[in-house]
Design an enzyme around this catalytic site. Structure first.
Site, PDB file in Angstrom:
ATOM      1  N   ARG A 122       0.850  -1.201   0.000  1.00  0.00           N
ATOM      2  CA  ARG A 122       0.000   0.000   0.000  1.00  0.00           C
ATOM      3  C   ARG A 122       0.880   1.244   0.000  1.00  0.00           C
ATOM      4  O   ARG A 122       1.059   1.903   1.010  1.00  0.00           O
ATOM      5  CB  ARG A 122      -0.961  -0.049   1.178  1.00  0.00           C
ATOM      6  CG  ARG A 122      -2.016  -1.117   0.929  1.00  0.00           C
ATOM      7  CD  ARG A 122      -3.199  -1.033   1.833  1.00  0.00           C
ATOM      8  NE  ARG A 122      -4.376  -1.603   1.188  1.00  0.00           N
ATOM      9  CZ  ARG A 122      -5.494  -1.887   1.825  1.00  0.00           C
ATOM     10  NH1 ARG A 122      -5.598  -1.645   3.105  1.00  0.00           N
ATOM     11  NH2 ARG A 122      -6.517  -2.397   1.174  1.00  0.00           N
ATOM     12  N   GLN A 127      -1.131   2.386  -5.906  1.00  0.00           N
ATOM     13  CA  GLN A 127      -2.565   2.597  -5.658  1.00  0.00           C
ATOM     14  C   GLN A 127      -3.430   2.127  -6.820  1.00  0.00           C
ATOM     15  O   GLN A 127      -4.485   1.539  -6.629  1.00  0.00           O
ATOM     16  CB  GLN A 127      -2.836   4.078  -5.374  1.00  0.00           C
ATOM     17  CG  GLN A 127      -2.469   4.493  -3.966  1.00  0.00           C
ATOM     18  CD  GLN A 127      -2.769   5.963  -3.701  1.00  0.00           C
ATOM     19  OE1 GLN A 127      -2.787   6.775  -4.621  1.00  0.00           O
ATOM     20  NE2 GLN A 127      -2.998   6.294  -2.454  1.00  0.00           N
ATOM     21  N   ASP A 130      -4.151  -1.648  -6.688  1.00  0.00           N
ATOM     22  CA  ASP A 130      -4.655  -2.182  -5.412  1.00  0.00           C
ATOM     23  C   ASP A 130      -6.007  -2.875  -5.595  1.00  0.00           C
ATOM     24  O   ASP A 130      -7.059  -2.251  -5.512  1.00  0.00           O
ATOM     25  CB  ASP A 130      -4.754  -1.025  -4.412  1.00  0.00           C
ATOM     26  CG  ASP A 130      -5.093  -1.486  -3.004  1.00  0.00           C
ATOM     27  OD1 ASP A 130      -5.427  -2.678  -2.827  1.00  0.00           O
ATOM     28  OD2 ASP A 130      -5.031  -0.655  -2.081  1.00  0.00           O
ATOM     29  N   SER A 133      -8.538  -2.761  -2.561  1.00  0.00           N
ATOM     30  CA  SER A 133      -9.339  -1.539  -2.452  1.00  0.00           C
ATOM     31  C   SER A 133     -10.428  -1.480  -3.519  1.00  0.00           C
ATOM     32  O   SER A 133     -11.587  -1.158  -3.226  1.00  0.00           O
ATOM     33  CB  SER A 133      -8.447  -0.303  -2.563  1.00  0.00           C
ATOM     34  OG  SER A 133      -7.612  -0.201  -1.431  1.00  0.00           O
ATOM     35  N   TYR A 230      -3.256  -1.400   8.620  1.00  0.00           N
ATOM     36  CA  TYR A 230      -4.239  -2.414   8.983  1.00  0.00           C
ATOM     37  C   TYR A 230      -4.540  -2.346  10.471  1.00  0.00           C
ATOM     38  O   TYR A 230      -3.766  -1.820  11.265  1.00  0.00           O
ATOM     39  CB  TYR A 230      -3.734  -3.823   8.636  1.00  0.00           C
ATOM     40  CG  TYR A 230      -3.593  -4.077   7.163  1.00  0.00           C
ATOM     41  CD1 TYR A 230      -4.709  -4.347   6.376  1.00  0.00           C
ATOM     42  CD2 TYR A 230      -2.349  -4.040   6.532  1.00  0.00           C
ATOM     43  CE1 TYR A 230      -4.592  -4.583   5.008  1.00  0.00           C
ATOM     44  CE2 TYR A 230      -2.217  -4.276   5.168  1.00  0.00           C
ATOM     45  CZ  TYR A 230      -3.350  -4.551   4.419  1.00  0.00           C
ATOM     46  OH  TYR A 230      -3.225  -4.776   3.071  1.00  0.00           O
TER      47      TYR A 230
END
Length: 379
Positions: A122, A127, A130, A133, A230
């Site tokens: 991450r 991004q 990902d 996500s 996390y």
């Protein structure tokens, strides 16, 4: 370079790993793309659209995989597919390695170099790659839609000539990507929304979306986040205090959506049988963690369970797949963004940069060995 896109064999998987948009981009990089016939059918993409984008259609997985340097999938290849993939080929998919050491060993023995998209670090650069996500975003949205579908009343407050209908109360447990999207969706649909998470950074996010934050905000709560963003596993003492607070809150809710997952571990139990029993008849719980054991006591994967007091527990599996067309489109873009970094644009060939941090983080098997440090076979 030849790229193969396979039809998913798991009956609960309607997504596909490439869409016409990404097929065109791969061809633009000098690749030949072969799509197995029917690969996109469940995601609303017929073979004709792949052909129009420049792909070739193969009648079987064997034909698609013949001579393929790169294989794109949603889920990891099964034993039959591994046997048809040529040695030294690269496979990029959601591999789901935790607890599946045998599958990793089989991929290594088949001489296949596998990359797990869900292990993407991450960081800013990654991004656009990902998948957790992109897919969780859709799961959070769909959870609210599914909860509303099972709930026998309206969500927004309505003022009618026959009287006022109160707004539904929705409680989101776990405020990651899925939870934030669930809050935003529930607010757009007119519900009164509250949310909880053990990570202090989420309080501001929850409140910025117009929801109320519910948590025991003690010293442990202030330290409850890993460097990777996390949630940490909380102490038994904190869990007890949080459970007491949540217990009284859940009894007043109409819909509860749970999204809590810790990578590599079973889903934490957030809602006990006692809490379920305290809810009003007709209330709904949607458990997005049901495939990892579930956050809700009594949740069953692939089922909607109605308990004695008339409360429904929704345990749909592969929730992003319930929006197969959108989920495939986002997943395919994630894949393309990552695979593009592995292609030498001048030579128009696969050229994996083995020292790249993205490669190191996601590479599971290489040259007949399981190479990822977190999944090394135990001596």
């Amino acid at each position: 370079m030849r790229i193969a896109v396979l039809t998913e064999t798991d009956p609960i998987e309607p997504r596909v790993a490439a869409v016409p948009e990404t097929v065109k981009k791969f061809i633009g990089l000098g690749s030949e793309v072969v799509v197995q016939s029917g690969a996109g059918a469940k995601a609303g993409v017929p073979d004709s659209e792949y052909e129009a984008a420049g792909a070739k259609i193969a009648g079987s997985a064997e034909d698609a995989l013949s001579g393929a340097d790169l294989v794109l999938k949603v889920r990891r290849p099964n034993a039959d597919e591994l046997a048809k993939i040529q040695k030294g080929a690269v496979v990029v998919a959601i591999i789901d390695p935790y607890g599946h050491e045998d599958a990793l060993k089989a991929a290594a023995e088949a001489g296949v170099d596998t990359f797990a998209m869900e292990l993407m670090p991450r960081i800013t650069r990654a991004q656009v790659m990902d998948v957790l996500s992109s897919q969780a975003n859709l799961a959070g949205y769909r959870a609210v839609v599914d909860g509303a579908a099972e709930y026998g009343r309206s969500l927004p407050m309505m003022m009618t000539a026959a009287g006022t209908v109160p707004a539904a109360r929705i409680f989101i447990m776990g405020v990651g990507v899925a939870g934030l999207q669930a809050i935003a969706t529930a607010r757009r649909m007119g519900a009164v929304v509250t949310a909880t998470d053990v990570r202090p950074a989420t309080k501001e996010q929850v409140e910025s979306l117009g929801a109320k934050f519910v948590a025991v905000e003690d010293d442990e709560f202030k330290q409850a986040e890993t460097s990777g963003g996390y949630a940490k596993e909380m102490s038994a003492e904190y869990q007890k205090k949080q459970a007491e607070l949540v217990k009284g809150h859940i009894a007043k809710q109409d819909i509860v959506i749970t999204t809590a997952l810790i990578p590599g571990r079973p889903a934490p139990k957030l809602v006990s049988e006692e809490m379920v029993a305290s809810m009003k008849p007709g209330s709904v719980l949607v458990d997005l963690a049901v495939e990892r054991g579930g956050n809700v006591a009594g949740a069953k994967a692939g089922e909607i369970v109605t308990v004695g007091n008339g409360v429904k527990i929704v345990g749909h599996v592969n929730v992003p797949g319930r929006l197969a067309a959108t989920a495939s489109s986002l997943y395919a873009r994630n894949l393309y963004a990552f695979v593009e970094t592995m292609i030498d644009k001048e030579a128009k060939a696969l050229a994996v940069k083995w020292d790249d941090e993205l490669v190191k983080a996601t590479n599971l098997t290489r040259d007949g060995q399981v190479v990822h440090p977190n999944f090394q076979p135990k001596a």
